[in-house]
Motif scaffolding. Structure first.
Motif, mmCIF file in Angstrom:
data_model
loop_
_atom_site.group_PDB
_atom_site.id
_atom_site.type_symbol
_atom_site.label_atom_id
_atom_site.label_comp_id
_atom_site.label_asym_id
_atom_site.label_seq_id
_atom_site.Cartn_x
_atom_site.Cartn_y
_atom_site.Cartn_z
ATOM 1 N N ASN A 1 2.138 9.907 -8.365
ATOM 2 C CA ASN A 1 1.097 9.572 -7.116
ATOM 3 C C ASN A 1 0.106 8.854 -7.305
ATOM 4 O O ASN A 1 -0.939 8.864 -7.396
ATOM 5 C CB ASN A 1 0.597 10.776 -6.701
ATOM 6 N N PHE A 2 0.790 7.946 -7.539
ATOM 7 C CA PHE A 2 -0.036 6.443 -7.898
ATOM 8 C C PHE A 2 0.139 5.222 -7.505
ATOM 9 O O PHE A 2 1.813 5.447 -7.632
ATOM 10 C CB PHE A 2 -0.631 6.662 -9.709
ATOM 11 N N LEU A 3 -0.689 3.947 -7.843
ATOM 12 C CA LEU A 3 -0.796 2.641 -7.637
ATOM 13 C C LEU A 3 -0.650 1.561 -8.591
ATOM 14 O O LEU A 3 -1.177 2.230 -9.320
ATOM 15 C CB LEU A 3 -1.313 2.740 -6.224
ATOM 16 N N ALA A 4 0.382 0.782 -8.979
ATOM 17 C CA ALA A 4 -0.009 0.462 -9.895
ATOM 18 C C ALA A 4 0.021 -0.970 -10.076
ATOM 19 O O ALA A 4 1.085 -1.487 -8.917
ATOM 20 C CB ALA A 4 0.743 0.675 -11.451
ATOM 21 N N MET A 5 -0.969 -2.301 -10.479
ATOM 22 C CA MET A 5 -0.118 -3.389 -10.603
ATOM 23 C C MET A 5 0.423 -3.813 -12.105
ATOM 24 O O MET A 5 -0.037 -2.811 -13.021
ATOM 25 C CB MET A 5 -2.242 -4.672 -10.542
ATOM 26 N N ARG A 6 1.240 -4.365 -11.599
ATOM 27 C CA ARG A 6 1.896 -4.924 -12.763
ATOM 28 C C ARG A 6 2.369 -6.556 -12.615
ATOM 29 O O ARG A 6 2.285 -6.960 -11.530
ATOM 30 C CB ARG A 6 3.891 -4.220 -12.749
ATOM 31 N N SER A 7 2.638 -7.138 -13.635
ATOM 32 C CA SER A 7 2.802 -8.526 -14.422
ATOM 33 C C SER A 7 4.028 -8.249 -15.152
ATOM 34 O O SER A 7 3.843 -8.670 -16.398
ATOM 35 C CB SER A 7 2.281 -9.164 -15.536
ATOM 36 N N ASP A 8 5.547 -9.092 -14.647
ATOM 37 C CA ASP A 8 6.161 -8.891 -15.102
ATOM 38 C C ASP A 8 6.281 -7.507 -15.812
ATOM 39 O O ASP A 8 6.743 -6.357 -14.575
ATOM 40 C CB ASP A 8 6.269 -9.334 -16.656
ATOM 41 N N LYS B 1 -4.038 3.060 -9.989
ATOM 42 C CA LYS B 1 -5.290 4.257 -9.679
ATOM 43 C C LYS B 1 -4.367 5.114 -9.064
ATOM 44 O O LYS B 1 -3.109 5.348 -8.920
ATOM 45 C CB LYS B 1 -6.334 3.650 -8.412
ATOM 46 N N TYR B 2 -4.848 6.511 -9.323
ATOM 47 C CA TYR B 2 -4.362 7.482 -8.413
ATOM 48 C C TYR B 2 -4.759 7.464 -6.978
ATOM 49 O O TYR B 2 -5.640 7.771 -6.956
ATOM 50 C CB TYR B 2 -5.025 9.126 -9.739
ATOM 51 N N LYS B 3 -3.846 7.782 -6.078
ATOM 52 C CA LYS B 3 -4.283 7.530 -4.563
ATOM 53 C C LYS B 3 -4.934 8.931 -4.048
ATOM 54 O O LYS B 3 -5.475 8.443 -3.264
ATOM 55 C CB LYS B 3 -2.980 7.932 -4.291
ATOM 56 N N ASP B 4 -5.204 10.073 -4.559
ATOM 57 C CA ASP B 4 -5.534 11.359 -4.236
ATOM 58 C C ASP B 4 -7.025 11.515 -5.002
ATOM 59 O O ASP B 4 -7.811 11.229 -3.818
ATOM 60 C CB ASP B 4 -4.971 12.513 -4.431
ATOM 61 N N TYR C 1 -5.482 -3.698 -2.776
ATOM 62 C CA TYR C 1 -4.324 -2.187 -3.434
ATOM 63 C C TYR C 1 -4.557 -1.757 -3.571
ATOM 64 O O TYR C 1 -5.217 0.080 -3.487
ATOM 65 C CB TYR C 1 -3.141 -2.350 -3.057
ATOM 66 N N PHE C 2 -5.820 -2.120 -3.911
ATOM 67 C CA PHE C 2 -6.825 -1.085 -5.163
ATOM 68 C C PHE C 2 -8.549 -0.797 -5.094
ATOM 69 O O PHE C 2 -9.398 -0.620 -5.572
ATOM 70 C CB PHE C 2 -7.015 -1.673 -6.305
ATOM 71 N N ASN C 3 -8.859 -1.173 -3.568
ATOM 72 C CA ASN C 3 -9.979 -0.871 -3.113
ATOM 73 C C ASN C 3 -11.073 -2.348 -3.772
ATOM 74 O O ASN C 3 -12.302 -1.238 -3.841
ATOM 75 C CB ASN C 3 -10.680 0.380 -2.699
ATOM 76 N N LEU C 4 -10.451 -2.898 -4.230
ATOM 77 C CA LEU C 4 -12.303 -4.162 -4.661
ATOM 78 C C LEU C 4 -12.964 -4.281 -3.796
ATOM 79 O O LEU C 4 -12.966 -4.654 -2.878
ATOM 80 C CB LEU C 4 -11.151 -5.583 -4.851
ATOM 81 N N THR C 5 -14.176 -3.524 -4.793
ATOM 82 C CA THR C 5 -15.820 -4.404 -3.788
ATOM 83 C C THR C 5 -15.672 -6.306 -3.841
ATOM 84 O O THR C 5 -15.745 -5.674 -4.367
ATOM 85 C CB THR C 5 -16.597 -3.484 -4.013
ATOM 86 N N VAL C 6 -15.775 -6.071 -2.014
ATOM 87 C CA VAL C 6 -16.532 -7.583 -2.494
ATOM 88 C C VAL C 6 -17.473 -7.784 -2.199
ATOM 89 O O VAL C 6 -18.735 -7.128 -1.841
ATOM 90 C CB VAL C 6 -16.104 -7.570 -0.618
ATOM 91 N N GLY C 7 -17.999 -8.523 -3.997
ATOM 92 C CA GLY C 7 -19.581 -8.957 -3.358
ATOM 93 C C GLY C 7 -19.493 -9.659 -4.994
ATOM 94 O O GLY C 7 -19.252 -9.831 -5.532
ATOM 95 N N GLY C 8 -20.611 -9.865 -5.488
ATOM 96 C CA GLY C 8 -20.286 -11.006 -6.595
ATOM 97 C C GLY C 8 -19.897 -12.146 -6.621
ATOM 98 O O GLY C 8 -19.480 -12.500 -5.038
#
Length: 538
Positions: A286-293, A300-303, A369-376
């Motif tokens: 139950n998690f999402l992951a970003m993968r390079s190759d 992040k864990y979804k729950d 997909y990972f709720n990155l805050t828009v800012g900076g």
């Protein structure tokens, strides 16, 4: 009547004319042979440089972007040399230029299919031998064939013109090939995509086709015309299949990508500057992951929205370093955004942020997909270039995490890069650097190199591991061998304040790391381990 025989000797003028004709024929042969050799050496260099670029690329989804290059060039040139020796010692020379072009085009076109099959044996082959065994179906046969082809031409040329200089011409051809291959590989070839390899195959096929059409056909070739043009037919067929149906050559996500997956699902994928990027959902854990190759950038864990890697929370202990009080707005530089876990925490603390990410796809996947805050401020550029243009003493914190695809860019860990980091940090600023390595005796060289480089510029350096077993005695069996290591570096003594509830931001994992990181110290060869002498609670 008897037959009259002319026994008249040829005149000096006639002899001179005959000698001139022979000289002209010999000169014409020499020029033609020299042009043929030059053309073939240039052709060989171009093809070899292209193969050096694209062949490891096909292996990166399984073996990452480090292991496919381990001793790869050496093995390629060794294959070329063996092919040259065998071609030179062989009494027959049936492997002509057209045959070589046909062979190379078929091998390149067949690679996407062959690696799909060979990847099923990757676990049996192992991480070191696996890439080399896989290249036995791709790069090494091509280098061998080109080496044999060059030997055949060299032998033919020297036998006709300079039979006593065979060794000299062999050395010249081998050295010329090596220099040209390196020159083209380092300066002109940069495209590694499947589309580029398909384009190369088409070009090679056209070259072979034109040469075949210009070449007079024997009666046997006319009878079996289909065999004569069979290589072109196979290449066209393979290119069509790979372009439309081979999932490893598809730019976008297709249903076939998830056809054989049980515990995970690929949500999105794209090819970008750092390789094949994808977002994967692990349905079992139950998690999402970003993968390079084949490597995970983050997840992040979804729950719970917790990071699947504690190394990101370990980087944040830089906020616990005691610094002089100031009314000025704090400012941080982040090199490598990843999934945005550190980014979100910096913005939550109302710290002005400059985030530098070389790959725009990473940033947009983090947003989507990972709720990155828009800012900076986000800058899509090379981290080293950004630091070189930054002002002196501009940042309170630098967060440095550039691991991707199994490796890290060496230029962001160099002596000059660390010197720039110190320049743009404030006098009491803190560098928080994540490095993937090992503290085991046989594998710790790179870890100690990083420690040495940091200590060359910063008076105070400490190191921690996200693996709690790393600080145990050397007699204890420790797993895994490789992991994440955090370096904190500053020009001022590093001491830590006690964390508060507001530091945890509602995260159980962050709370655990902030309270126990003191136990995860790692000793380097320069004795920059954590302890009462190098750091303590203030």
């Amino acid at each position: 009547m008897g037959t009259r025989v002319n026994n008249k000797e040829p005149s000096n003028k006639e002899k001179k004319k005959g000698n001139n004709d022979n000289d002209l024929n010999a000169s014409s042969t020499n020029v033609s042979s020299a042009l043929s050799i030059t053309t073939q050496v240039v052709f060989t260099a171009i093809v070899c440089a292209i193969v050096l670029q694209i062949s490891p690329y096909y292996l990166e989804p399984i073996f990452g972007n480090v292991l496919p290059y381990y001793n790869f060039q050496l093995s390629c040139f060794l294959s070329f040399f063996v092919g040259f020796l065998l071609g030179y010692s062989s009494s027959s020379s049936r492997f002509g230029f057209i045959s070589a072009v046909d062979f190379i085009s078929i091998v390149i076109a067949f690679v996407p299919l062959s690696v799909n099959y060979l990847f099923t044996f990757s676990s049996s082959f192992g991480p070191l031998m696996g890439p080399h065994l896989t290249q036995l179906a791709f790069a090494y046969p091509i280098f061998f064939a080109l080496g044999s082809l060059n030997a055949t031409l060299c032998k033919t040329y020297t036998s006709q013109t300079q039979p006593n200089k065979q060794i000299l011409y062999s050395v010249l051809i081998l050295s010329s090939n090596y220099i040209l291959i390196q020159l083209i590989n380092n300066n002109f070839v940069s495209n590694k995509s499947c589309r580029f390899s398909f384009f190369i195959v088409v070009v090679l096929t056209l070259i072979s086709l034109v040469l075949k059409m210009l070449k007079p056909l024997s009666s046997t070739a006319r009878t079996n015309l289909w065999r004569f043009f069979l290589p072109q037919f196979l290449v066209i067929l393979l290119n069509f299949y790979n372009t439309n149906y081979n999932i490893r050559c598809q730019d976008k996500l297709t249903p076939a990508h998830n056809a054989n997956t049980l515990d995970y699902k690929i949500l999105v994928r794209a090819h970008s500057v750092t390789g094949w990027l994808s977002v994967v959902e692990d349905t079992k854990r139950n998690f999402l992951a970003m993968r390079s190759d084949h490597s995970f950038i983050g997840g992040k864990y979804k729950d719970s929205d917790e990071s699947i890697f504690t190394s990101f929370y370990l980087m944040e202990i830089a906020f616990l370093v005691s610094r002089s009080q100031s009314d000025q707005q704090e400012k941080a530089l982040q090199i490598g955004v990843g999934c945005g876990i550190t980014t979100n925490e910096v913005l939550r603390r109302n710290i002005t942020l400059d985030a530098v990410e070389i790959d725009p796809v990473v940033y947009f996947f983090a947003r989507g997909y990972f709720n990155l805050t828009v800012g900076g401020n986000i800058y899509f550029k090379d981290g080293r270039e950004f630091m070189d243009s930054a002002k002196d003493s501009e940042y309170d914190y630098i967060f440095h995490d550039v691991f991707t695809g199994g490796s890290v860019p060496a230029k962001l860990f160099s002596y000059e890069a660390v010197k720039e980091m110190k320049r743009i940090l404030k006098p009491d600023g803190v560098l928080s650097m994540n490095f993937v390595g090992s503290s085991h005796e046989k594998h710790r060289t790179s870890l100690d190199f990083v420690a040495t480089t940091l200590s060359s510029h910063f008076a105070h350096v400490v190191c921690f591991s996200d693996n709690s077993n790393e600080h145990t005695s050397s007699t204890t069996k420790r797993q895994p061998i490789f992991g994440n290591f955090l370096f904190l570096a500053s020009s001022q003594p590093i001491t830590f304040r006690k964390p508060t509830e507001s530091d945890f931001s509602g995260s159980y994992s962050r709370k655990f790391i902030f309270k126990h990181f003191i136990c995860f110290n790692v000793h380097t060869l320069l004795n920059f381990g954590f302890g009462l002498q190098s750091g303590a609670w203030s």
